[in-house]
Design an enzyme around this catalytic site. Sequence first.
Site, PDB file in Angstrom:
ATOM      1  N   ARG A 133       0.816  -1.151   0.022  1.00  0.00           N
ATOM      2  CA  ARG A 133       0.034   0.018  -0.044  1.00  0.00           C
ATOM      3  C   ARG A 133       0.992   1.224  -0.113  1.00  0.00           C
ATOM      4  O   ARG A 133       0.567   2.117   0.617  1.00  0.00           O
ATOM      5  CB  ARG A 133      -0.940   0.107   1.213  1.00  0.00           C
ATOM      6  CG  ARG A 133      -2.049  -1.090   1.295  1.00  0.00           C
ATOM      7  CD  ARG A 133      -2.905  -0.883   0.036  1.00  0.00           C
ATOM      8  NE  ARG A 133      -4.266  -1.597   0.161  1.00  0.00           N
ATOM      9  CZ  ARG A 133      -4.127  -3.020   0.092  1.00  0.00           C
ATOM     10  NH1 ARG A 133      -3.105  -3.519  -0.570  1.00  0.00           N
ATOM     11  NH2 ARG A 133      -5.406  -3.754   0.099  1.00  0.00           N
ATOM     12  N   SER A 179     -10.443  -0.314   3.102  1.00  0.00           N
ATOM     13  CA  SER A 179      -9.895  -0.644   4.534  1.00  0.00           C
ATOM     14  C   SER A 179      -9.127   0.795   4.940  1.00  0.00           C
ATOM     15  O   SER A 179      -8.564   1.577   4.039  1.00  0.00           O
ATOM     16  CB  SER A 179      -8.362  -1.351   4.040  1.00  0.00           C
ATOM     17  OG  SER A 179      -8.817  -2.621   3.670  1.00  0.00           O
ATOM     18  N   GLU A 222      -4.665   4.075   6.228  1.00  0.00           N
ATOM     19  CA  GLU A 222      -4.208   3.808   4.722  1.00  0.00           C
ATOM     20  C   GLU A 222      -5.083   4.872   3.794  1.00  0.00           C
ATOM     21  O   GLU A 222      -4.485   5.279   2.691  1.00  0.00           O
ATOM     22  CB  GLU A 222      -4.836   2.461   4.198  1.00  0.00           C
ATOM     23  CG  GLU A 222      -4.234   1.718   2.900  1.00  0.00           C
ATOM     24  CD  GLU A 222      -5.333   1.105   2.198  1.00  0.00           C
ATOM     25  OE1 GLU A 222      -5.485   1.480   0.706  1.00  0.00           O
ATOM     26  OE2 GLU A 222      -6.132   0.505   2.560  1.00  0.00           O
TER      27      GLU A 222
HETATM   28  N1  EPU Z   1     -10.221 -10.160  10.471  1.00  0.00           N
HETATM   29  C1  EPU Z   1     -11.053 -10.026  11.754  1.00  0.00           C
HETATM   30  N2  EPU Z   1     -12.027  -9.281  11.944  1.00  0.00           N
HETATM   31  C2  EPU Z   1     -12.701  -8.567  10.899  1.00  0.00           C
HETATM   32  C3  EPU Z   1     -11.913  -8.244   9.779  1.00  0.00           C
HETATM   33  C4  EPU Z   1     -10.745  -9.022   9.439  1.00  0.00           C
HETATM   34  O1  EPU Z   1     -10.700 -10.897  12.701  1.00  0.00           O
HETATM   35  O2  EPU Z   1     -13.588  -7.660  10.999  1.00  0.00           O
HETATM   36  C5  EPU Z   1      -9.480 -10.873  10.579  1.00  0.00           C
HETATM   37  C6  EPU Z   1      -9.611 -12.399  10.289  1.00  0.00           C
HETATM   38  O3  EPU Z   1      -8.816 -13.189  10.783  1.00  0.00           O
HETATM   39  C7  EPU Z   1      -9.449 -12.460   8.738  1.00  0.00           C
HETATM   40  C8  EPU Z   1      -8.171 -11.743   8.399  1.00  0.00           C
HETATM   41  O4  EPU Z   1      -8.345 -10.354   9.411  1.00  0.00           O
HETATM   42  O5  EPU Z   1      -9.087 -13.722   8.227  1.00  0.00           O
HETATM   43  C9  EPU Z   1      -8.108 -11.146   6.860  1.00  0.00           C
HETATM   44  O6  EPU Z   1      -9.190 -10.454   6.659  1.00  0.00           O
HETATM   45  P1  EPU Z   1      -9.691 -10.106   5.104  1.00  0.00           P
HETATM   46  O7  EPU Z   1      -9.340 -11.113   4.286  1.00  0.00           O
HETATM   47  O8  EPU Z   1     -10.902  -9.403   5.022  1.00  0.00           O
HETATM   48  O9  EPU Z   1      -8.440  -8.843   4.581  1.00  0.00           O
HETATM   49  P2  EPU Z   1      -7.694  -7.846   5.373  1.00  0.00           P
HETATM   50  O10 EPU Z   1      -6.492  -8.084   5.581  1.00  0.00           O
HETATM   51  O11 EPU Z   1      -8.701  -7.100   6.619  1.00  0.00           O
HETATM   52  C10 EPU Z   1      -6.766  -6.784   3.031  1.00  0.00           C
HETATM   53  C11 EPU Z   1      -6.786  -5.643   2.282  1.00  0.00           C
HETATM   54  C12 EPU Z   1      -8.021  -5.358   1.512  1.00  0.00           C
HETATM   55  C13 EPU Z   1      -8.262  -6.644   0.726  1.00  0.00           C
HETATM   56  C14 EPU Z   1      -8.462  -8.030   1.517  1.00  0.00           C
HETATM   57  C15 EPU Z   1      -8.262  -9.146   0.746  1.00  0.00           C
HETATM   58  C16 EPU Z   1      -5.332  -4.225   3.508  1.00  0.00           C
HETATM   59  C17 EPU Z   1      -5.395  -2.889   4.320  1.00  0.00           C
HETATM   60  N3  EPU Z   1      -6.502  -4.478   3.205  1.00  0.00           N
HETATM   61  O12 EPU Z   1      -7.775  -6.884   4.004  1.00  0.00           O
HETATM   62  O13 EPU Z   1      -7.981  -4.318   0.857  1.00  0.00           O
HETATM   63  O14 EPU Z   1      -9.628  -6.652  -0.187  1.00  0.00           O
HETATM   64  O15 EPU Z   1      -7.102  -8.028   2.096  1.00  0.00           O
HETATM   65  O16 EPU Z   1      -6.888  -9.329  -0.085  1.00  0.00           O
HETATM   66  O17 EPU Z   1      -4.198  -4.572   3.189  1.00  0.00           O
HETATM   67  C18 EPU Z   1      -8.536  -2.028   0.651  1.00  0.00           C
HETATM   68  O18 EPU Z   1      -7.418  -2.011   0.625  1.00  0.00           O
HETATM   69  O19 EPU Z   1      -9.387  -1.149   0.649  1.00  0.00           O
HETATM   70  C19 EPU Z   1      -9.063  -3.433   0.881  1.00  0.00           C
HETATM   71  C20 EPU Z   1     -10.378  -3.706   1.012  1.00  0.00           C
END
Ligand code: EPU
Length: 337
Positions: A162, A237, A333
């Site tokens: 990012r 995010s 972000e």
């Molecule tokens: N999780 C929770 N609670 C929540 C959300 C997430 O416990 O409310 C934990 C869970 O363990 C889950 C893990 O976080 O398995 C990962 O969650 P998720 O797959 O939704 O991914 P993220 O790390 O929260 C990142 C990106 C997203 C992207 C997803 C999928 C960043 C800041 N965000 O989110 O990007 O869509 O991975 O690859 O890296 C964006 O940048 O706007 C965005 C949506």
Amino acid sequence: MQIQHDISLKSYNTFGIDVKAKHFVSIRKFDDLKEVLSLKDYPNKFILGGGSNMLLTKDVEDLVVHINLKGIEVLTENDSHVTLKVYSGENWHEFVLWCLAHNYGGIENLSLIPGNIGTAPIQNIGAYGVELKDVFVSCEAIDLRSNTIQQLSKSDCQFGYRDSIFKRKEKGKFVITSVALRLTKTNHNLHTEYGDINSELQNMNIDHPTIQEISKAVVAIRQRKLPDPKEIGNSGSFFKNPILSKKQFDTLKQSFPEIPSYPISDDSIKIPAGWLIEKAGFKGKTFENYGVHKKQALVLVNYSDAKGADILKLAHLIQKTIKRIFNVTIETEVNII
Ligand code: EPU
């Protein structure tokens, strides 16, 4: 090209924050962009793309230059690859769909990301194991200091998680006008291991997915978890996932053994900020007309006519609480304006 005054920016930012631009111009032609950037009457310009990665906390005094340059051109092509030049004002997801219709692979995992092409390199958009940098060749940008066109290569852009040079050393110095991307025409390099893609494909009864099917799976997952900005204002995010040293992570894991983690290198581990925020009790919390999304704690939302400053206060409260409970710093972000 016409400069307008006292224009609401509500429909120009996906958070749907109603602040005013004192002066506003939408640019469709490259020559108009050069002209507007040299206007002496408006020495300071605020460059606006898809408005999908910003929280506006106050009226904008500078001239808002909305980049609306459109077009897709083939730069080079052979049997296996195509390199496309895409103008900044093209909508990202519409471009992904266009590529899928032409069977061009490489960005199917990046389906349904809000925003425009021109802003994609700034934060090196990423999702489900793929980042823009994986297909990025170069971009053209106007250097605001000299009003000249520059071509920046992938290494010039210094992409990170990012992150890019446009968020650091060169912040506010360039207007990206087009991006060149290299995509596959055959033998697509599929990424289905990350997150829920595999299980989503299984639910769809698909063993050997095409790029179009991967896109469908990603769209289904995102639609389930993430609010549609057309319905609920948001910027995806709001925070980045923090990257900890092994030592810091081990200490944290002693107190929270169930914490999810993704190794980045021998000494760095990424942890989901969404998990920290949920654990801290913020998931689904609503304050009047804004709050934390109920299905993904990393996303802050504007339910109706929230003020950017109120959402920012909530973001600060979340950051302070995470620091207190976990001793972890989470960075935004989203750009705070
Ligand atoms: N999780 C929770 N609670 C929540 C959300 C997430 O416990 O409310 C934990 C869970 O363990 C889950 C893990 O976080 O398995 C990962 O969650 P998720 O797959 O939704 O991914 P993220 O790390 O929260 C990142 C990106 C997203 C992207 C997803 C999928 C960043 C800041 N965000 O989110 O990007 O869509 O991975 O690859 O890296 C964006 O940048 O706007 C965005 C949506």
